[in-house]
Structures are given as structure tokens and as C-alpha cells.
Design an enzyme around this catalytic site. Structure first.
Site, mmCIF file in Angstrom:
data_model
loop_
_atom_site.group_PDB
_atom_site.id
_atom_site.type_symbol
_atom_site.label_atom_id
_atom_site.label_comp_id
_atom_site.label_asym_id
_atom_site.label_seq_id
_atom_site.Cartn_x
_atom_site.Cartn_y
_atom_site.Cartn_z
ATOM 1 N N HIS A 299 8.183 -1.567 -37.819
ATOM 2 C CA HIS A 299 9.611 -1.383 -37.613
ATOM 3 C C HIS A 299 10.304 -2.729 -37.417
ATOM 4 O O HIS A 299 9.641 -3.752 -37.205
ATOM 5 C CB HIS A 299 9.826 -0.474 -36.407
ATOM 6 N N ARG B 116 9.266 -5.104 -42.164
ATOM 7 C CA ARG B 116 9.920 -3.856 -41.774
ATOM 8 C C ARG B 116 9.868 -2.868 -42.938
ATOM 9 O O ARG B 116 9.895 -3.258 -44.098
ATOM 10 C CB ARG B 116 11.380 -4.101 -41.390
ATOM 11 N N HIS B 117 9.799 -1.595 -42.618
ATOM 12 C CA HIS B 117 9.740 -0.546 -43.642
ATOM 13 C C HIS B 117 11.019 -0.514 -44.479
ATOM 14 O O HIS B 117 12.041 -1.111 -44.135
ATOM 15 C CB HIS B 117 9.527 0.814 -42.984
#
Length: 661
Positions: free
Chosen positions: A588, A402-403
Site C-alpha cells: 500500500h 504501491r498497488h
């Protein structure tokens, strides 16, 4: 604590230092935590890592029961795995959908071997040793197949285990009970016996804990009493259901194919004995207290609620105790949903019964097994280091990340108004805003729904990249969602890996966020490949995505989103060269689920479960999948680096600190 009790814990600490995992306790003691609270934290988190125990202690810093020597309750279950477990879980879902929830839905599929019993925190490792001894002793005679016979009555439906396989399983349970009682039953324990408050049942109002409300008893418990199950061995499918649902449930049960091979595991679980008869709620949304007697809620928190202790609560509110913090307070009921009883249980260790365990799937040998809480038969530990290395090299792997933290996550939806001048220029109002923003053809307004990383998000990404470099992992290709925060995270990780010039980022719109969660009636205006290249991102402009950006539809259905991610990850894996390294996917939080389940051969989660799961995924959360060529499947394994945990840091106005104001 009394002096005698302190001495007792000191003796226990010295004994633990000679065992297999002293490193779990020692870091906590070095930080100044008392032995009894450190042991309590380890027991409450399954004695997995010192980091998890430390996080538990920090969360429970205001827990009024932290120093109370209340032991956990433990139980031993025989649990199916693999295809049989998947079919049983499918029955769980269908029976709940067609016939409503019944008591069986409170717990996962299992056969009870030893019902719940108490064990002092300092003796928990004795239970692990007892499990290993019992498993090793019965391994050779454990049945290769456990026959299951369907049994139905007006209020019960389940599988019975009969014949010689049942006898062997009972012998295993008896051996564990005997070993556990011998190993864990040699000292004095003290625990609370809660008195009945007239008219209110068991008093667990921990915020008002008084001697008058409770009777404290000291009990000499010379033995950890573990009783094996002596009743008919059974795997419950439905219990205490409506009589008119019996026929439907039977039809669903008969559709479960029992011909699948199944690897059975004996799993040791624990629960908090204080809340056995409470309702369990799960927080769906974040809630910040408006008054001092209210609970803080984070999505995924579990709350224990006593239905008999709600006289003080107003309509729409309940009084509960947070499992995460141990604190008691009021909370809005509509912020929660009912959870299952076993959702709050903690898995400690498991023993896998198999005489032909896949050796290549155990590449880290015995040390990895102990770390993950799994005991394997001795035959699974004979893999040489060279074989393990060869097995690792021969596998294709996918790391989904995930970012990092994004600016609107901290400064809210109106973040852009806080950092832009009337003429549309960017400035930095807070150090957690990035130093600058890349140029966009339509100006700064397009950042509103495509926010960049915050300064902390940039820092998080670099830390993760540096840890990946130290791990020795070899990244061969990188795919990123077209969201700016994902491309930034991928670039920063590559920079720390010293690969920013060697590996180009392949932008894949198919792994973009579920568009239903995006603001507005249109898909966000994302930066073009040309704009990204101009902003110094090393983008692969020749890459042909599985799902073009123009095909992203606003407010797509959950099934459309799942299908999009499935098609994208399948193409990513199939087009990458075989056995050349790890495929890095930066996207995401939702893709940690939607891009791994297709590889693992698992069906999509239910939409509600999916939404709740995604809310729990932190910045730089990771899932790591490896291909097992021998069995023709993918497996979820430990990520190459540890998780990143940190606290919040509120805004500060020095004017409010001037003396006298």
C-alpha cells in the site's frame, strides 16, 4: 509578448542548445509551448526533467500570471547532512513540542551563504555553473570539520561558525557570488513592480489583474546582483521565541552531539518572490468547488494567503492562491493546516564537499549527478564502468511499489452495489470495472472491503511491469500484502517480466495497510491462500510470514502499525539470499514510508506528517533502497523506472448529449 522580447528569448534558446542540458527545453518547444513559458516552468521545477516542467505547465494552464515575466528568487545555503542533520531535526521536533513553534521552524537547518536574489529564467543554468566552479575552486581547502559554537540571547539561539573554517566558507560564498554575477548578468530583464492599493497592501489579486491595479515597469538589469553573507555565519536553532522558553531551548541545544562527522552541501534553492510575506497553508483534504470562485484542493496542495486581503471572505473561509495551479479563489480554512515557509521552496542543485566521497555510492558517475542536481568533486567521478557494475551487482536492493488503481477509488464505497445483481452475481456496469472477479467462499460481499483493481489499475500494473522489464532490473523474490489489489498488482508485474511461472508470490500480512484506515470494527475478510491459488495466482504456500494474518488487529495504533511493518521488512530482507537480485514488495502507499525508513535507519515520522505524506502517493508509486555494504547502511536511490502520470476521465451519459435536451 513584444517582438523584441520574443527575439531575446529566441537568442537565449539558441545559446541554451549549446549547453549541457538542451534536452530539457527542446521537448517543451516541440510541443508548441512558447520559450518564455517553457523556461518559466523549468525554473519553477528546478530544471530537473522535462516531464516535471510539462506537468507544471498543464497544472498552470489557467494561471493568469503565466505570461508575466516574474523571475524566481534564489538563495544559497550550506546544509548539514547525515547524523548531525538527524540530531538537528530531532531538536526541531522537540523544541516545537515543548516550546511551541518559532521562526526557526519555518526553514530547515542551514547556514545562509547568499541571501535571496533574482535571476532571469533563461540564466538559471549560469547559477548552476557558478556553484560548480566555486565548489571545485574551494574543494581542497574546505574544512574537514566545521566547528559550531552555541550562542544564546533573549530572542535567538544558534551555532556560530568562527575562525579559519568560517573564512573558507565566506570565500566560497564570495566566489559563487562573483561567478554568478559574471555569468548571469549580461542582458535586459523585465519584471513587475507591484503598486500599493490604498488600504490593501500589495495587490496580488490575480483573478482581477488590471493595469489600473498595477504599475508595470521595465528595468534594465545589466547584472544579476548576488550578495554573499557578510554577517556572522550561523546556524539558527530558535528565533523569536518566548523569553521563558530560553532555558528549555538551551538545554535541548546542549544535548545535540557535535562530535558526529558531517558532510556539508551547498544547496541552491528558489522561491516565488510574490508570496514572500504571505502565510502558507497546506491542504489536508480534497475539496471540489461548489461555485466558480472557489479553489480546487487536493491533499498536499500549498495555498498562499495574504492576511490583509481577507475582507471578502466569509467566516471559516479564506482567499488564497494555489501554488500548484496559480489560480486564486475561496477555500474552506478547516481543510488546511499551516505549513512552513520553506515547504514551497524548490531545490535546484547542490555541491557536496568531501575529499573522500564513497565511490561505490556514485555508480552512475557524472551523468547521474547532473540528473539528480548534485555536483560532486572530481575525485568522485573517476570510477570506472567496471567498478560501477561490480558495485551494483554486490548490493542487495528492495523495490517497494504501491498497488494499482482500485475500483472503490473511482466508484466510491458503494461500488459493489453498482455491479451486483439482487441474487449476488457480478456484472460490469462500466468499462473500468474488471471483466470478472475471482471466486470467494463467502460470495461477492467479501469484496466490499477488499476491492480488486479497476481496469485502469490492471493497465497501470502492466505498464509498470513492462517498464521494469525494459530497465533490465533482475527481480529475485516477490512479497505482497494479502489485500487482493496488491496480489493482483504483483501477478501482473511478474507476467510482464516473464517471471509469473518462475517466481512465486509470498503473501506477507505484516505489510498490510494500517488497520485504523480500514472500514469497520474488524479486519477485512481477505482471500485465503487456497482461494488465491484457485484464482490462478502463483502463491508460495510454504512461506512462513513474519506476521500471521490472524494477528492483524482492527484499529491498531500508529506505533503498533510501525512496529509490525518494521519486523516484517527486517525479516524479508534477512531471509532473502545475499546478492541475488532485487526484492520486490507490492503493498500500500503507506508502506513506501513504513517499510523503507527502518532500512534507512530513520525513526518513524510523526503520525500527522505520515498521513499527509501517504495521501500524495499515486498508484504504482515506487521507492527503491540499496544496501551500501562499505558504509554498513541502506540508501534511497532513484527507482529503476519513471513515474506514471495520467488524468481523470469522467463518466459519460449519451442521453444527456441528445440535441435539444
Amino acid at each position: 509578448m513584444a517582438a523584441g522580447e520574443t527575439q531575446l528569448y529566441a537568442k537565449v534558446s539558441n545559446k541554451l542548445k549549446g549547453r549541457s542540458s538542451p534536452s530539457l527545453l527542446e521537448p517543451l518547444l516541440a510541443m508548441g509551448f512558447p520559450v518564455h513559458t517553457a523556461l518559466k516552468a523549468l525554473a519553477a521545477t528546478g530544471r530537473k526533467t522535462a516531464e516535471e516542467a510539462l506537468a507544471w505547465l498543464h497544472d498552470h494552464c489557467n494561471d493568469p500570471s503565466l505570461d508575466d515575466p516574474i523571475p524566481q528568487e534564489y538563495a544559497l545555503f550550506l546544509c548539514p547532512t547525515g547524523p548531525l542533520l538527524e540530531k538537528l531535526q530531532e531538536f526541531w521536533r522537540e523544541s516545537k513540542r515543548q516550546c511551541a513553534k518559532n521562526r526557526a521552524h519555518e526553514v530547515f537547518p542551514h547556514v545562509t551563504l547568499c541571501d535571496f536574489f533574482t535571476c532571469e529564467d533563461q540564466k538559471v543554468e549560469c547559477l548552476y555553473e557558478a556553484l560548480k566552479r566555486a565548489g571545485d575552486r574551494l574543494l581542497g581547502s574546505f574544512p574537514t570539520a566545521v566547528p559550531l559554537a552555541l550562542h544564546s540571547s533573549i530572542s535567538y539561539l544558534g551555532f556560530f561558525v568562527n575562525g579559519s573554517p568560517a573564512d573558507v566558507i565566506r570565500e566560497f560564498a564570495m566566489t559563487f557570488a562573483t561567478e554568478a554575477s559574471l555569468l548571469a548578468g549580461t542582458s535586459v530583464s523585465r519584471f513587475w513592480i507591484f503598486s500599493q492599493v490604498p488600504g490593501h497592501g500589495p495587490n496580488l489579486r490575480l483573478s482581477n489583474l488590471t493595469r489600473a491595479s498595477f504599475v508595470s515597469h521595465y528595468i534594465l538589469q545589466k547584472y544579476c546582483s548576488v550578495k554573499p553573507c557578510t554577517k556572522q555565519l550561523h546556524l539558527t536553532l530558535a528565533h523569536k521565541f518566548y523569553p521563558h522558553h530560553q532555558r528549555t531551548l538551551e538545554q535541548l541545544a546542549r544535548a545535540i552531539p557535535l562530535g558526529h562527522s558531517c558532510q556539508w552541501t551547498a544547496a541552491l534553492y528558489s522561491r516565488d518572490m510574490r508570496f514572500v510575506h504571505y502565510q502558507t497553508l497546506r491542504a489536508l483534504f480534497q475539496y471540489k468547488p461548489q461555485n466558480v470562485d472557489e479553489l480546487t484542493l487536493s491533499p498536499g496542495d500549498y495555498i498562499f494567503v495574504d492576511p490583509t486581503q481577507q475582507d471578502e471572505a466569509s467566516e471559516g473561509w479564506v482567499i488564497g492562491i494555489s501554488q500548484r495551479t496559480g489560480c486564486r479563489g475561496f477555500l474552506p480554512e478547516n481543510y488546511t493546516d499551516r505549513a512552513s515557509e520553506s515547504d514551497t521552496w524548490v531545490k535546484h542543485r547542490m555541491y557536496t564537499f568531501s575529499l573522500a566521497t564513497d565511490l561505490n555510492s556514485r555508480r552512475d558517475g557524472e551523468a547521474s549527478s547532473r540528473c539528480s542536481g548534485e555536483f560532486l568533486p572530481q575525485t568522485a567521478r573517476s570510477l570506472s564502468s567496471l567498478q560501477a557494475l561490480q558495485a551494483t551487482v554486490a548490493r542487495k536492493s528492495v523495490l517497494v511499489v504501491r498497488h494499482g488503481e482500485r475500483v472503490d477509488q473511482i466508484f466510491g464505497k458503494a461500488w459493489l452495489q453498482q455491479c451486483s445483481t439482487p441474487d449476488g452475481k457480478y456484472y460490469r456496469p462500466d468499462l473500468n470495472f474488471p471483466c470478472s472477479l475471482p471466486r470467494r467462499s463467502r460470495g461477492i460481499k467479501d469484496f466490499e472491503n477488499d476491492p480488486p483493481l479497476s481496469s485502469c489499475g490492471i493497465f497501470q500494473s502492466r505498464i509498470a511491469g513492462d517498464a521494469l522489464l525494459d530497465s533490465g532490473i533482475r527481480i529475485s523474490s516477490v512479497f505482497a500484502s494479502p489485500a487482493l489489489r496488491c496480489v493482483q498488482t504483483a501477478k501482473l508485474i511478474l507476467e510482464e517480466l516473464k517471471l509469473e511461472k518462475k517466481i512465486k508470490i509470498q503473501v506477507e500480512p505484516g505489510i498490510f495497510e494500517w488497520t485504523k484506515w480500514e472500514a469497520g470494527k474488524t479486519t477485512p475478510a481477505l482471500m485465503s491462500l487456497e482461494e488465491l491459488k484457485e484464482a490462478n495466482f502463483n502463491i508460495d504456500t510454504d512461506y512462513r510470514p513474519a506476521f500471521p494474518l490472524s494477528a492483524l488487529m482492527p484499529a491498531e495504533s500508529y506505533q503498533e502499525y510501525v512496529d509490525r511493518c518494521t519486523a516484517s521488512v527486517v525479516q524479508i530482507v534477512n531471509t532473502c539470499p545475499q546478492d541475488t537480485g532485487v526484492i520486490l514488495i507490492v503493498s500500500h502507499g503507506s508502506t513506501l514510508d513504513s517499510c523503507t525508513r527502518p532500512l534507512l535507519g530513520l525513526p518513524p515520522r510523526e503520525c500527522g506528517d505520515f498521513a499527509q505524506l501517504v495521501r500524495k502517493i499515486p498508484s504504482l508509486g515506487m521507492c527503491f533502497c540499496e544496501e551500501n555494504k562499505e558504509e554498513g547502511k541502506w540508501e534511497l536511490v532513484n527507482p529503476p523506472v519513471k513515474t506514471l502520470t495520467h488524468g481523470a476521465n469522467a463518466a459519460f451519459n449519451w442521453r444527456n448529449w441528445i440535441s435539444g435536451n
